[in-house]
Design an enzyme around this catalytic site. Structure first.
Site, PDB file in Angstrom:
ATOM      1  N   ASP A   1       0.840   7.965   4.504  1.00  0.00           N
ATOM      2  CA  ASP A   1      -0.038   6.790   3.349  1.00  0.00           C
ATOM      3  C   ASP A   1      -0.850   7.554   2.323  1.00  0.00           C
ATOM      4  O   ASP A   1      -0.855   8.753   2.923  1.00  0.00           O
ATOM      5  CB  ASP A   1      -1.252   6.021   4.170  1.00  0.00           C
ATOM      6  CG  ASP A   1      -2.026   5.092   3.352  1.00  0.00           C
ATOM      7  OD1 ASP A   1      -1.130   4.220   2.828  1.00  0.00           O
ATOM      8  OD2 ASP A   1      -3.666   5.531   3.264  1.00  0.00           O
TER       9      ASP A   1
ATOM     10  N   GLU B   1       4.251   8.348   0.410  1.00  0.00           N
ATOM     11  CA  GLU B   1       4.015   7.081  -0.116  1.00  0.00           C
ATOM     12  C   GLU B   1       3.813   7.966  -1.539  1.00  0.00           C
ATOM     13  O   GLU B   1       2.591   8.210  -1.402  1.00  0.00           O
ATOM     14  CB  GLU B   1       2.553   6.019   0.344  1.00  0.00           C
ATOM     15  CG  GLU B   1       2.419   5.030  -0.708  1.00  0.00           C
ATOM     16  CD  GLU B   1       0.955   4.907  -1.052  1.00  0.00           C
ATOM     17  OE1 GLU B   1       0.641   3.495  -1.075  1.00  0.00           O
ATOM     18  OE2 GLU B   1       0.193   5.106  -0.231  1.00  0.00           O
TER      19      GLU B   1
ATOM     20  N   ASP C   1       1.971  -3.423  -1.706  1.00  0.00           N
ATOM     21  CA  ASP C   1       0.874  -3.171  -3.003  1.00  0.00           C
ATOM     22  C   ASP C   1       1.547  -3.699  -4.393  1.00  0.00           C
ATOM     23  O   ASP C   1       0.376  -2.656  -5.166  1.00  0.00           O
ATOM     24  CB  ASP C   1       0.834  -1.119  -2.810  1.00  0.00           C
ATOM     25  CG  ASP C   1      -0.143  -0.969  -1.506  1.00  0.00           C
ATOM     26  OD1 ASP C   1      -1.104  -1.495  -1.468  1.00  0.00           O
ATOM     27  OD2 ASP C   1       0.339   0.139  -1.362  1.00  0.00           O
TER      28      ASP C   1
END
Ligand code: CA
Length: 453
Positions: free
Chosen positions: A200, A229, A296
């Site tokens: 992340d 990410e 997202d």
């Protein structure tokens, strides 16, 4: 290079919203399945639910799962970790993960977990200790606190994710913090045999720490996939040797501009593809996580104004391009949704609500990728990019595949690049010589096997 990723079809699951396999572990306040989600709602999805749907996923052609965080945390998204060593009880606990991994591996499927190592949640016991004891806490230096005591209001005086006080950031300058987080990386590979980590907010982590994660993951298993990410340009991460691939949001930007919004001509899209490929090492392009959507961003079908033709074209592109295609749960049956939290709706399990034609095309696209080594591992050569038409060749392992996507409203004709028998992998029609007709808003994926004349 992580060999298996080249051949993978990923499926991303937001565990609270995919399937509720055990109502007995539902957290208090669980909402009725399918209700419009708010930021706070929980729906009771869990790992048993995922395990129950493996037949569905396998029949879709999925070979690997990516799960957003599953460790103990108070929110529905679980990016605010309370305990890195416990799978949240609402998801079924550690035993449920062990069973899910075993069931996946028995089918030759893989699983990648979400590693949230930039920050934890305020309930994490180390942060709680700091709140209680202040500077006297042995964990004071595990966080970055500007002052002699923790202040939360009106603004936190400690480093926290996006300024959110409930998500204090780890102090990665402290070697003990690194050791602790790396022990998490190691633990779940060793303990459960997971196949990789999605990291992340990689862009906010120190590169040498990410390299450490990469090293530890590979020590545990050389074929672990370390996926980052990264929302923008990711070239530096490959220079650091810290990642195998990134969630290819740059690629998605182009797919949205060309297919969903129709803002770009094919020339611009083709140049965008070229620029991305050239900015990464050649091998890394094959282990990218190529996506149309995630938890997202708004759902792709919603960005298309609900017109499934654009989603079909985008999916045809994704499954025939270099890099591993990833399906965001529900996109394949026509699930819609705008910005977070709307893009995190519950998977609709009443089949009457599915877009059958969409699902069948996703299945077919996954299947042809599986049977075509050129689509998975072949080279890329642009054939044509003009107006709303994009055409490219994938060549390798004894076959040529010509992919032509017509995002325009005019019928087109495809010239075949070499003699021989070309078969449309979707419709199974055969063509000898051209030109091959192509409908408006249609696509063709044509394969010529070596030696056919
Ligand atoms: Ca449940």
């Amino acid at each position: 290079m992580v060999d298996w990723v080249q051949d993978a079809v990923f499926y991303q699951i937001f565990p609270d919203r995919f399937c509720n396999g055990d109502v007995g572990n539902d957290p208090p306040g669980t909402r009725p399945w399918g209700e419009v989600p708010t930021r706070e709602s929980t729906f009771g999805g869990d790992l048993l639910g995922i395990a129950e749907k493996l037949d569905y996923l396998e029949s879709l052609g999925v070979t690997a799962l990516y799960l957003t965080p599953i460790f103990k945390a108070p929110t529905n998204h679980k990016y605010d970790t309370e305990d890195y060593f416990q799978v949240d009880p609402a998801f079924g606990g550690n035993e449920a993960l062990r069973e899910l991994v075993t069931a996946l591996h028995a089918r030759g499927m893989r699983i990648v977990l979400d590693g949230v190592f930039n920050h934890c949640g305020e309930r994490h016991p180390f942060f709680q200790d700091v709140l209680k004891k202040g500077r006297a806490s042995p964990y004071w230096n595990w966080f970055t606190i500007w002052g002699d005591r923790v202040v939360r209001e009106p603004e936190p005086n400690y480093a926290c994710w996006a300024g959110v006080p409930t998500m204090p950031e780890w102090n990665h300058r402290n070697p003990k913090v690194r050791e602790y987080l790396l022990s998490v990386v190691r633990h779940w590979i060793r303990e459960c045999g997971i196949d990789g980590w999605r990291l992340d907010t990689v862009e906010y982590l120190p590169p040498d720490f990410v390299r450490g994660v990469y090293r530890v993951a590979k020590e545990e298993r050389p074929d672990a996939y370390v996926l980052g990410e990264v929302m923008g340009m990711a070239a530096s991460w490959f220079k650091h040797g810290a990642l195998d691939g990134v969630m290819n949001y740059r690629l998605r930007d182009g797919i949205v501009a060309f297919f969903a919004r129709g803002e770009w001509p094919a020339e611009t899209f083709a140049h965008h593809l070229y620029a991305i490929r050239r900015s990464y090492p050649p091998d890394s392009n094959f282990t990218m996580y190529n996506l149309l959507g995630s938890h997202d961003v708004p759902r792709f079908l919603t960005l298309c104004g609900g017109d499934r033709r654009w989603l079909l074209l985008a999916a045809a592109f994704l499954f025939s391009y270099i890099g591993a295609p990833a399906i965001y749960y529900g996109d394949e049956v026509g699930l819609t949704g705008g910005e977070d939290p709307d893009c995190r709706r519950c998977f609709p399990w009443e089949e009457a609500r599915w877009d059958r034609a969409l699902l069948e095309t996703f299945r077919r696209l996954a299947r042809i990728r599986l049977v075509s080594p050129a689509l998975r591992r072949g080279s890329f050569k642009l054939v044509a990019a003009r107006d709303r038409l994009l055409s490219f060749l994938r060549v390798g392992e004894g076959e040529e595949v010509l992919v032509t996507l017509n995002a325009g409203d005019r019928a087109e004709r495809i010239s075949l690049p070499s003699p021989g028998l070309w078969q449309d992998l979707i419709t199974e029609e055969g063509f000898r010589g051209g030109p091959v007709p192509l409908e408006p808003f249609g696509f063709r994926i044509l394969r010529r096997a070596a030696g056919t004349a």
